[in-house]
Design a protein around this motif. Sequence first.
Motif, PDB file in Angstrom:
ATOM      1  N   SER A 655       0.857  -1.179   0.000  1.00 25.62           N
ATOM      2  CA  SER A 655       0.000   0.000   0.000  1.00 25.62           C
ATOM      3  C   SER A 655       0.898   1.235   0.000  1.00 25.62           C
ATOM      4  CB  SER A 655      -0.904   0.013   1.223  1.00 25.62           C
ATOM      5  OG  SER A 655      -0.144   0.303   2.385  1.00 25.62           O
ATOM      6  N   HIS A 656       0.299   2.394  -0.134  1.00 23.50           N
ATOM      7  CA  HIS A 656       1.095   3.620  -0.180  1.00 23.50           C
ATOM      8  C   HIS A 656       1.689   3.945   1.196  1.00 23.50           C
ATOM      9  CE1 HIS A 656       2.574   7.210  -2.088  1.00 23.50           C
ATOM     10  NE2 HIS A 656       2.085   7.952  -1.112  1.00 23.50           N
ATOM     11  N   ASP A 657       0.979   3.636   2.263  1.00 22.99           N
ATOM     12  CA  ASP A 657       1.481   3.882   3.627  1.00 22.99           C
ATOM     13  C   ASP A 657       2.263   2.673   4.127  1.00 22.99           C
ATOM     14  OD1 ASP A 657       0.835   6.468   4.150  1.00 22.99           O
ATOM     15  OD2 ASP A 657      -0.846   6.055   5.480  1.00 22.99           O
ATOM     16  N   GLN A 658       3.183   2.197   3.319  1.00 23.32           N
ATOM     17  CA  GLN A 658       3.906   0.973   3.662  1.00 23.32           C
ATOM     18  C   GLN A 658       5.271   1.000   3.004  1.00 23.32           C
ATOM     19  OE1 GLN A 658       1.833  -2.571   2.418  1.00 23.32           O
ATOM     20  NE2 GLN A 658       3.456  -3.957   3.017  1.00 23.32           N
ATOM     21  N   TYR A 659       6.281   0.493   3.719  1.00 23.38           N
ATOM     22  CA  TYR A 659       7.565   0.234   3.077  1.00 23.38           C
ATOM     23  C   TYR A 659       8.031  -1.145   3.500  1.00 23.38           C
ATOM     24  CZ  TYR A 659      11.902   0.741   0.721  1.00 23.38           C
ATOM     25  OH  TYR A 659      12.933   0.533  -0.165  1.00 23.38           O
ATOM     26  N   ASN A 660       8.113  -2.042   2.540  1.00 22.50           N
ATOM     27  CA  ASN A 660       8.369  -3.451   2.829  1.00 22.50           C
ATOM     28  C   ASN A 660       7.373  -3.918   3.888  1.00 22.50           C
ATOM     29  OD1 ASN A 660      10.291  -3.523   0.866  1.00 22.50           O
ATOM     30  ND2 ASN A 660      12.018  -3.302   2.229  1.00 22.50           N
ATOM     31  N   THR A 661       7.817  -4.447   5.028  1.00 23.01           N
ATOM     32  CA  THR A 661       6.852  -4.970   6.002  1.00 23.01           C
ATOM     33  C   THR A 661       6.386  -3.915   6.998  1.00 23.01           C
ATOM     34  OG1 THR A 661       8.643  -5.689   7.463  1.00 23.01           O
ATOM     35  CG2 THR A 661       7.841  -7.286   5.848  1.00 23.01           C
ATOM     36  N   THR A 662       6.911  -2.690   6.919  1.00 20.44           N
ATOM     37  CA  THR A 662       6.534  -1.641   7.858  1.00 20.44           C
ATOM     38  C   THR A 662       5.273  -0.933   7.366  1.00 20.44           C
ATOM     39  OG1 THR A 662       8.824  -1.274   8.529  1.00 20.44           O
ATOM     40  CG2 THR A 662       7.266   0.490   8.987  1.00 20.44           C
ATOM     41  N   ILE A 663       4.244  -0.919   8.218  1.00 25.90           N
ATOM     42  CA  ILE A 663       2.977  -0.273   7.888  1.00 25.90           C
ATOM     43  C   ILE A 663       2.921   1.054   8.636  1.00 25.90           C
ATOM     44  CG2 ILE A 663       0.476  -0.546   7.785  1.00 25.90           C
ATOM     45  CD1 ILE A 663       2.085  -2.772   6.353  1.00 25.90           C
ATOM     46  N   TYR A 664       2.965   2.171   7.909  1.00 19.99           N
ATOM     47  CA  TYR A 664       2.945   3.494   8.535  1.00 19.99           C
ATOM     48  C   TYR A 664       1.537   3.993   8.801  1.00 19.99           C
ATOM     49  CZ  TYR A 664       7.791   3.623   6.853  1.00 19.99           C
ATOM     50  OH  TYR A 664       9.110   3.337   6.595  1.00 19.99           O
ATOM     51  N   GLY A 665       0.557   3.436   8.116  1.00 16.52           N
ATOM     52  CA  GLY A 665      -0.818   3.879   8.263  1.00 16.52           C
ATOM     53  C   GLY A 665      -1.714   3.063   7.351  1.00 16.52           C
ATOM     54  N   PHE A 666      -2.937   3.525   7.151  1.00 16.31           N
ATOM     55  CA  PHE A 666      -3.930   2.746   6.419  1.00 16.31           C
ATOM     56  C   PHE A 666      -4.494   3.514   5.214  1.00 16.31           C
ATOM     57  CE2 PHE A 666      -3.585   1.056  10.637  1.00 16.31           C
ATOM     58  CZ  PHE A 666      -3.590  -0.310  10.431  1.00 16.31           C
ATOM     59  N   GLU A 667      -3.631   4.334   4.604  1.00 16.37           N
ATOM     60  CA  GLU A 667      -4.022   5.084   3.417  1.00 16.37           C
ATOM     61  C   GLU A 667      -3.268   4.546   2.197  1.00 16.37           C
ATOM     62  OE1 GLU A 667      -6.314   7.587   3.353  1.00 16.37           O
ATOM     63  OE2 GLU A 667      -6.673   7.172   5.481  1.00 16.37           O
ATOM     64  N   ASP A 668      -4.007   4.123   1.196  1.00 17.21           N
ATOM     65  CA  ASP A 668      -3.415   3.778  -0.098  1.00 17.21           C
ATOM     66  C   ASP A 668      -3.906   4.853  -1.065  1.00 17.21           C
ATOM     67  OD1 ASP A 668      -2.032   2.539  -2.060  1.00 17.21           O
ATOM     68  OD2 ASP A 668      -3.104   0.640  -1.985  1.00 17.21           O
ATOM     69  N   ARG A 669      -3.319   6.033  -0.924  1.00 18.17           N
ATOM     70  CA  ARG A 669      -3.883   7.250  -1.511  1.00 18.17           C
ATOM     71  C   ARG A 669      -4.112   7.149  -3.015  1.00 18.17           C
ATOM     72  NH1 ARG A 669      -0.295  10.588   0.212  1.00 18.17           N
ATOM     73  NH2 ARG A 669       0.840  11.271  -1.631  1.00 18.17           N
ATOM     74  N   TYR A 670      -3.099   6.720  -3.747  1.00 17.32           N
ATOM     75  CA  TYR A 670      -3.202   6.739  -5.206  1.00 17.32           C
ATOM     76  C   TYR A 670      -4.169   5.683  -5.743  1.00 17.32           C
ATOM     77  CZ  TYR A 670       0.948   9.678  -4.766  1.00 17.32           C
ATOM     78  OH  TYR A 670       1.844  10.673  -4.418  1.00 17.32           O
ATOM     79  N   ARG A 671      -4.448   4.661  -4.932  1.00 19.95           N
ATOM     80  CA  ARG A 671      -5.446   3.666  -5.362  1.00 19.95           C
ATOM     81  C   ARG A 671      -6.824   3.986  -4.787  1.00 19.95           C
ATOM     82  NH1 ARG A 671      -1.111  -0.424  -3.868  1.00 19.95           N
ATOM     83  NH2 ARG A 671       0.111  -0.672  -5.779  1.00 19.95           N
ATOM     84  N   GLY A 672      -6.903   5.032  -3.981  1.00 19.06           N
ATOM     85  CA  GLY A 672      -8.189   5.485  -3.473  1.00 19.06           C
ATOM     86  C   GLY A 672      -8.767   4.629  -2.364  1.00 19.06           C
ATOM     87  N   ILE A 673      -7.939   3.873  -1.663  1.00 24.82           N
ATOM     88  CA  ILE A 673      -8.416   2.957  -0.621  1.00 24.82           C
ATOM     89  C   ILE A 673      -7.940   3.470   0.727  1.00 24.82           C
ATOM     90  CG2 ILE A 673      -8.341   0.585   0.244  1.00 24.82           C
ATOM     91  CD1 ILE A 673      -7.678  -0.252  -2.671  1.00 24.82           C
ATOM     92  N   SER A 674      -8.840   3.497   1.693  1.00 25.62           N
ATOM     93  CA  SER A 674      -8.497   4.013   3.021  1.00 25.62           C
ATOM     94  C   SER A 674      -9.129   3.146   4.100  1.00 25.62           C
ATOM     95  CB  SER A 674      -8.991   5.457   3.163  1.00 25.62           C
ATOM     96  OG  SER A 674      -8.750   5.952   4.457  1.00 25.62           O
ATOM     97  N   GLY A 675      -8.346   2.876   5.151  1.00 24.24           N
ATOM     98  CA  GLY A 675      -8.884   2.255   6.357  1.00 24.24           C
ATOM     99  C   GLY A 675      -8.961   0.750   6.358  1.00 24.24           C
ATOM    100  N   GLU A 676      -8.437   0.071   5.343  1.00 26.93           N
ATOM    101  CA  GLU A 676      -8.554  -1.387   5.273  1.00 26.93           C
ATOM    102  C   GLU A 676      -7.358  -1.967   4.533  1.00 26.93           C
ATOM    103  OE1 GLU A 676      -9.268  -4.647   6.129  1.00 26.93           O
ATOM    104  OE2 GLU A 676     -11.299  -3.823   6.359  1.00 26.93           O
TER     105      GLU A 676
END
Length: 769
Positions: A655-676
């Motif tokens: 997802s966009h709020d992710q780098y490798n296994t690190t999850i910074y948040g729950f926003e995948d901004r460019y794909r329009g997905i939030s919270g899941e």
Amino acid sequence: MTVKKYTGHAGGWGALKSTATHLLKSDNIAKNIKNLLKTNQDHGFDCPGCAWGEKDEPGRFRFCENGAKAVNWEATSRRVDNSFFKEHSVSWLRKQSGYFLEYQGRLAEPVIYNAETDHYEAISWGDAFSIIAKHLNELEDPNQAEFYTSGRASNEAAFLYQLFVRKFGTNNFPDCSNMCHEASGVALKESIGIGKGTVTIDDFEHADGIFVFGQNPGTNHPRMLDTLSHASRRGAKIVTFNPLKERGLERFANPQSAIEMISGGATTISHHYFTPNLGGDMACVRGMVKVLLERHNLAQKNMNKTEQRVFDLDFIQAHTQGLDEYLQLVTETSWEHITEQSGLTIEQITLAANVYQQSKNVIITWAMGITQHKHSVATIQEITNLQLLFGQIGKPGAGLCPVRGHSNVQGDRTMGINEKPDDKFLDNLSNVFSFTPPKESGHNVVEAIEAMLSGKSKVFIALGGNFVSATPDTSFTEQALTNCELTVNIATKLNQTHLHPGKTSLILPCLGRTDIDLQGSGEQSVTVEDSFSMVHKSKGVVESNTENMRSEPAIIAGIAHATLGNSPVEWLRLASNYDLIRDYIAQTFPEFSNMNERLAHPGGFYLGNSAAELSWNTVSQKAQISSNPLPEDIISASIRALSNNRIFLLQTLRSHDQYNTTIYGFEDRYRGISGERNIILMNPSDISDLALANEDLVDVESLWPDDVERKVYGFKLVSYDIPKGNIAAYFPEANPLVALQNKGDRSDTPASKSIAVIIKKAEQSDRII
């Protein structure tokens, strides 16, 4: 979950807003603004994110949105200490998300697992080292230990680590390269004699054509978009092949461009954007070669007429072998096979071939969308073949560019983190340190998991990383770790791997890239190598409560000294002054000669690349044009026979709020997905064909011929622009679907972009997670 189509461009004000949000979450706003201005700068620290290189341009900030997240995430003031572990049992922590675990803050002191209480408890550094040494020295065979490495380890840490492990007596070096660009290393080593890309960042200023395969730089390495936007604006043609339309490869507003920020404008990145089937990239390139071969043959028949340039016969004759066999294979490959497997039409493939032929200088770049398939090695060699046919290696603006992930994953491999070391390296090691290192191949990641599962390996030591979340077949990996007599994790933050302890388990807190590293001789710097073989210094700038943390070199030296004493070096002396480590690196690797002196130059130094100099370190001393048949089918007949239901091909992605296994948040901004995060991206026609609806819950089961049920439950369908029959899901959530034996030919890389699955509507009786 909210799903809303994103209509904007990548970068721009959205990236700045996201950066500001993560600054606020760090609890260190003023300090972290200062820290960001030191990112990737001389006398600063190397970004702990991706491995993209930097142009030596003064007056520019050198971090992207992703880098800002990484810096803020690491430079938090929150701490996970003994009081935290007293409050939370391992069983409770195991049920929490990866985001929750890492958000708690930096690991603050060494701890050991108490199985009776199910809690980690504080332990002294000396006792921790003694426990590790005791377990290692009591093994019947050094090959009963596995030594994992994350790509964020510095050159100095990696060099000490491999030296210690080889003196201990094994080449068991499973590392993150095995799961990402192993196929690139294998393919390029066979084809051009070196397992690295041949270009520098300056080459992008001279390329007329840039072909991008299987990557999403807008999320995974945003600084690459700065390079691509410059190339696009000066007229280079960029052609992208990727199953998903990723916004960063469509339009990008550079946050450092005042005009684009003020006007709201953006630069077009891809002039042509093709969406092939998963695993269809090799067929795309084969089709391009087929088009160009037909033109070449026509030109050969009409040699007296003025024809467009086709193959570079002078280059081919002087520098390659294997041409005739390969061209025969191309001729015999049918267009039906190419179009069916690629998912593209002859017209689309011809359009791509036209751009390629019309470009004087061509760079081809790729990432894990290429490397995580069964036939990845063959695909990369097909790409290499195309470049060799046109002499597009060894000249400005042309070459091969695998885009690495972690900021020093390439450097770790250069330093000897390799389960299959070559004889030249081992001979150098022997000459410098006066011992005979082991020569038999060690374990890669898949082999290490298998060895721990079977009980053959009894000790697991991880220099960074999140092994459980990064690897395939999650439940088997978890079981593998708990089978061990000892597990040791050297880490900055808590993660899922730490919650599957062996019979004895230690967590050792280390300094991060941003932290000031003070040793006996004073403040220390480390070095890293980027994707372009540039080596440069990184020096932490953050002053914070790191009292009971130790640097990675110091931890490795402490373990080595407790295990081996002062053999073959005075480990603790090296840890007190990293210049001494670099002196040994310079003695071991000729390309690092005078390393300490050369690092004084702003921007570091270039290691060079033999293939870029048209020197081929292959058996024949020429570049190899490889003849690999197209796969008969991406989903094999034996897999299709396992189910009568419709079979989809699944890829895992970030997802966009992710780098490798690190999850910074729950926003995948460019794909329009939030919270899941438990989602499945699927073509709307496929959703309809299954008599399902957008946002329905489904269960996903993977198919593999071993009688093991691999299933995830309660994932939400999200309608998306992706080719029919192809679907996508985030990792690590979908990793349980990747069978351990579903791996690349000759690379053993988990085939996380080629998972055959069936989809069913979630039943009420099923476990929804």
